[in-house]
Design a protein around this motif. Structure first.
Motif, mmCIF file in Angstrom:
data_model
loop_
_atom_site.group_PDB
_atom_site.id
_atom_site.type_symbol
_atom_site.label_atom_id
_atom_site.label_comp_id
_atom_site.label_asym_id
_atom_site.label_seq_id
_atom_site.Cartn_x
_atom_site.Cartn_y
_atom_site.Cartn_z
ATOM 1 N N THR A 1 0.833 -1.203 0.000
ATOM 2 C CA THR A 1 0.000 0.000 0.000
ATOM 3 C C THR A 1 0.866 1.251 0.000
ATOM 4 N N SER A 2 1.963 1.210 0.756
ATOM 5 C CA SER A 2 2.854 2.370 0.822
ATOM 6 C C SER A 2 3.485 2.665 -0.530
ATOM 7 N N ASP A 3 3.914 1.627 -1.254
ATOM 8 C CA ASP A 3 4.499 1.837 -2.585
ATOM 9 C C ASP A 3 3.468 2.411 -3.546
ATOM 10 N N ASN A 4 2.258 1.891 -3.481
ATOM 11 C CA ASN A 4 1.183 2.391 -4.335
ATOM 12 C C ASN A 4 0.972 3.880 -4.103
ATOM 13 N N ARG A 5 0.926 4.281 -2.846
ATOM 14 C CA ARG A 5 0.678 5.675 -2.507
ATOM 15 C C ARG A 5 1.858 6.569 -2.881
ATOM 16 N N LEU A 6 3.076 6.058 -2.711
ATOM 17 C CA LEU A 6 4.251 6.831 -3.093
ATOM 18 C C LEU A 6 4.268 7.079 -4.594
ATOM 19 N N ILE A 7 3.930 6.072 -5.365
ATOM 20 C CA ILE A 7 3.904 6.234 -6.824
ATOM 21 C C ILE A 7 2.810 7.212 -7.230
ATOM 22 N N ARG A 8 1.663 7.136 -6.587
ATOM 23 C CA ARG A 8 0.614 8.131 -6.821
ATOM 24 C C ARG A 8 1.169 9.541 -6.611
ATOM 25 N N ARG A 9 1.858 9.709 -5.504
ATOM 26 C CA ARG A 9 2.350 11.038 -5.132
ATOM 27 C C ARG A 9 3.437 11.521 -6.086
ATOM 28 N N ILE A 10 4.313 10.621 -6.530
ATOM 29 C CA ILE A 10 5.349 11.005 -7.486
ATOM 30 C C ILE A 10 4.710 11.576 -8.747
ATOM 31 N N VAL A 11 3.674 10.904 -9.236
ATOM 32 C CA VAL A 11 2.999 11.350 -10.456
ATOM 33 C C VAL A 11 2.286 12.679 -10.211
ATOM 34 N N ARG A 12 1.555 12.783 -9.117
ATOM 35 C CA ARG A 12 0.822 14.018 -8.827
ATOM 36 C C ARG A 12 1.763 15.195 -8.599
ATOM 37 N N ASP A 13 2.823 14.980 -7.813
ATOM 38 C CA ASP A 13 3.749 16.073 -7.517
ATOM 39 C C ASP A 13 4.402 16.616 -8.775
ATOM 40 N N ASN A 14 4.700 15.739 -9.723
ATOM 41 C CA ASN A 14 5.306 16.200 -10.966
ATOM 42 C C ASN A 14 4.290 16.919 -11.845
ATOM 43 N N ASN A 15 3.089 16.377 -11.923
ATOM 44 C CA ASN A 15 2.069 16.953 -12.801
ATOM 45 C C ASN A 15 1.568 18.301 -12.312
ATOM 46 N N PHE A 16 1.416 18.458 -10.998
ATOM 47 C CA PHE A 16 0.735 19.638 -10.479
ATOM 48 C C PHE A 16 1.600 20.517 -9.579
ATOM 49 N N ARG A 17 2.782 20.033 -9.196
ATOM 50 C CA ARG A 17 3.615 20.827 -8.304
ATOM 51 C C ARG A 17 5.037 21.020 -8.841
ATOM 52 N N GLY A 18 5.284 20.494 -10.036
ATOM 53 C CA GLY A 18 6.576 20.693 -10.666
ATOM 54 C C GLY A 18 7.736 20.073 -9.918
ATOM 55 N N LYS A 19 7.471 19.017 -9.182
ATOM 56 C CA LYS A 19 8.518 18.401 -8.365
ATOM 57 C C LYS A 19 9.025 17.136 -9.043
ATOM 58 N N PRO A 20 10.347 16.948 -9.123
ATOM 59 C CA PRO A 20 10.891 15.713 -9.702
ATOM 60 C C PRO A 20 10.695 14.538 -8.752
ATOM 61 N N ALA A 21 10.840 13.340 -9.278
ATOM 62 C CA ALA A 21 10.629 12.129 -8.470
ATOM 63 C C ALA A 21 11.551 12.097 -7.259
ATOM 64 N N ALA A 22 12.798 12.537 -7.441
ATOM 65 C CA ALA A 22 13.754 12.517 -6.330
ATOM 66 C C ALA A 22 13.261 13.373 -5.164
ATOM 67 N N GLY A 23 12.637 14.499 -5.482
ATOM 68 C CA GLY A 23 12.115 15.376 -4.434
ATOM 69 C C GLY A 23 11.003 14.733 -3.647
ATOM 70 N N THR A 24 10.120 14.025 -4.337
ATOM 71 C CA THR A 24 9.028 13.335 -3.648
ATOM 72 C C THR A 24 9.551 12.191 -2.796
ATOM 73 N N ILE A 25 10.493 11.429 -3.336
ATOM 74 C CA ILE A 25 11.092 10.326 -2.567
ATOM 75 C C ILE A 25 11.786 10.864 -1.323
ATOM 76 N N GLU A 26 12.459 11.994 -1.469
ATOM 77 C CA GLU A 26 13.189 12.583 -0.344
ATOM 78 C C GLU A 26 12.244 12.962 0.797
ATOM 79 N N MET A 27 11.079 13.496 0.454
ATOM 80 C CA MET A 27 10.168 13.968 1.496
ATOM 81 C C MET A 27 9.221 12.877 2.001
ATOM 82 N N TRP A 28 9.247 11.691 1.381
ATOM 83 C CA TRP A 28 8.314 10.636 1.751
ATOM 84 C C TRP A 28 8.390 10.250 3.230
ATOM 85 N N PRO A 29 9.575 10.152 3.836
ATOM 86 C CA PRO A 29 9.617 9.831 5.281
ATOM 87 C C PRO A 29 8.877 10.850 6.133
ATOM 88 N N SER A 30 8.934 12.125 5.767
ATOM 89 C CA SER A 30 8.208 13.133 6.544
ATOM 90 C C SER A 30 6.705 13.003 6.335
#
Length: 205
Positions: A89-118
Motif C-alpha cells: 500500500t505504501s508503494d502504491n501511494r508513493l507512486i501516486r504522489r510522485i505522479v501528482r507532484d510532478n504533474n501539479f507541483r513541478g517536483k521531480p521524483a527525487a524530491g518526492t522520494i526525499e520527502m516521503w519519510p516526513s
C-alpha cells in the motif's frame, strides 16, 4: 495553518455569508487571496473540507459536532504479486504522489522520494491516531491504477541519477512497476479518482 481564519470562514459560511477563500501556490510555497475566489453556501448544500488533519477536531473547534460527517479515505491495496508477495500500500501511494507532484507541483521524483519519510511521519502523528473517529471509511485503491501510473512514473524515476541519494529507491520502484503491464490513460474515466494524480478530471478543485 491559519486555524482562526479557517474557523471564521466556516462559521460565516454556515451563517449564510460569503467568504473569500485563500489559495496556495505549491510552486512558490505561498498563500494568496483572489477576490474572485469567493464561496457562499446555499440552503441544504454540503461543504467538503479535505486534508490530512480533517479527522482531528482541533482543526475545526468552532464547528459543532453535529455539522460534521467525517470520511476517512485510504488506498488499501488488495493485490498480490504472487502467492508470497503482496503489493505494498505504501508503494502504491508513493507512486501516486510522485505522479501528482510532478504533474501539479513541478517536483521531480527525487524530491518526492526525499520527502516521503516526513509524509509517513505526518500520517502517524495526524491521521492514524484519529482514523477511528471517522463516520465512514472508503478504500480508494483501484486494481488497475498501477498499470496507468506506470506510464507516468517510470520516465520520472529514470530521471533520478546515480549521484542522487534517492537513486536506489527509484530503481526499486522501477523494478516493482515492471510487474504491471501499461494501460493507456485514455481508458481512465474522467470521474475516476486516478484523475486526481494524472490530470484530466471531470471535477474542478
Amino acid at each position: 495553518m491559519n486555524i482562526k481564519l479557517l474557523n471564521d470562514n466556516l462559521v460565516d459560511l454556515f451563517n449564510g455569508k460569503t467568504v473569500t477563500i485563500p489559495s496556495y501556490d505549491f510552486h512558490t510555497g505561498t498563500s494568496y487571496f483572489d477576490e474572485e475566489n469567493k464561496l457562499t453556501l446555499q440552503e441544504n448544500e454540503i461543504l467538503i473540507l479535505e486534508g490530512i488533519h480533517g479527522l482531528n477536531d482541533k482543526l475545526t473547534p468552532k464547528v459543532p459536532a453535529e455539522y460534521k460527517f467525517k470520511i476517512y479515505l485510504s488506498a488499501l491495496t488488495q493485490l498480490n504479486l504472487d502467492d508470497h508477495n503482496r503489493v505494498s500500500t505504501s508503494d502504491n501511494r508513493l507512486i501516486r504522489r510522485i505522479v501528482r507532484d510532478n504533474n501539479f507541483r513541478g517536483k521531480p521524483a527525487a524530491g518526492t522520494i526525499e520527502m516521503w519519510p516526513s509524509v509517513t511521519k505526518g500520517e502517524e502523528l495526524h491521521i492514524f491516531p484519529f482514523q477511528n473517529n471517522a463516520d465512514a471509511i472508503l478504500n480508494t485503491a483501484l486494481d488497475y491504477e498501477l498499470s496507468v501510473l506506470r506510464v507516468y512514473a517510470a520516465p520520472l524515476l529514470r530521471q533520478v541519477t546515480p549521484a542522487e541519494k534517492e537513486y536506489a529507491e527509484a530503481r526499486r520502484l522501477l523494478s516493482f512497476l515492471e510487474n504491471f503491464s501499461t494501460i493507456s490513460p485514455t481508458a481512465v474515466p474522467p470521474r475516476s479518482i486516478i484523475r486526481e494524480f494524472i490530470g484530466g478530471s471531470a471535477f474542478h478543485y
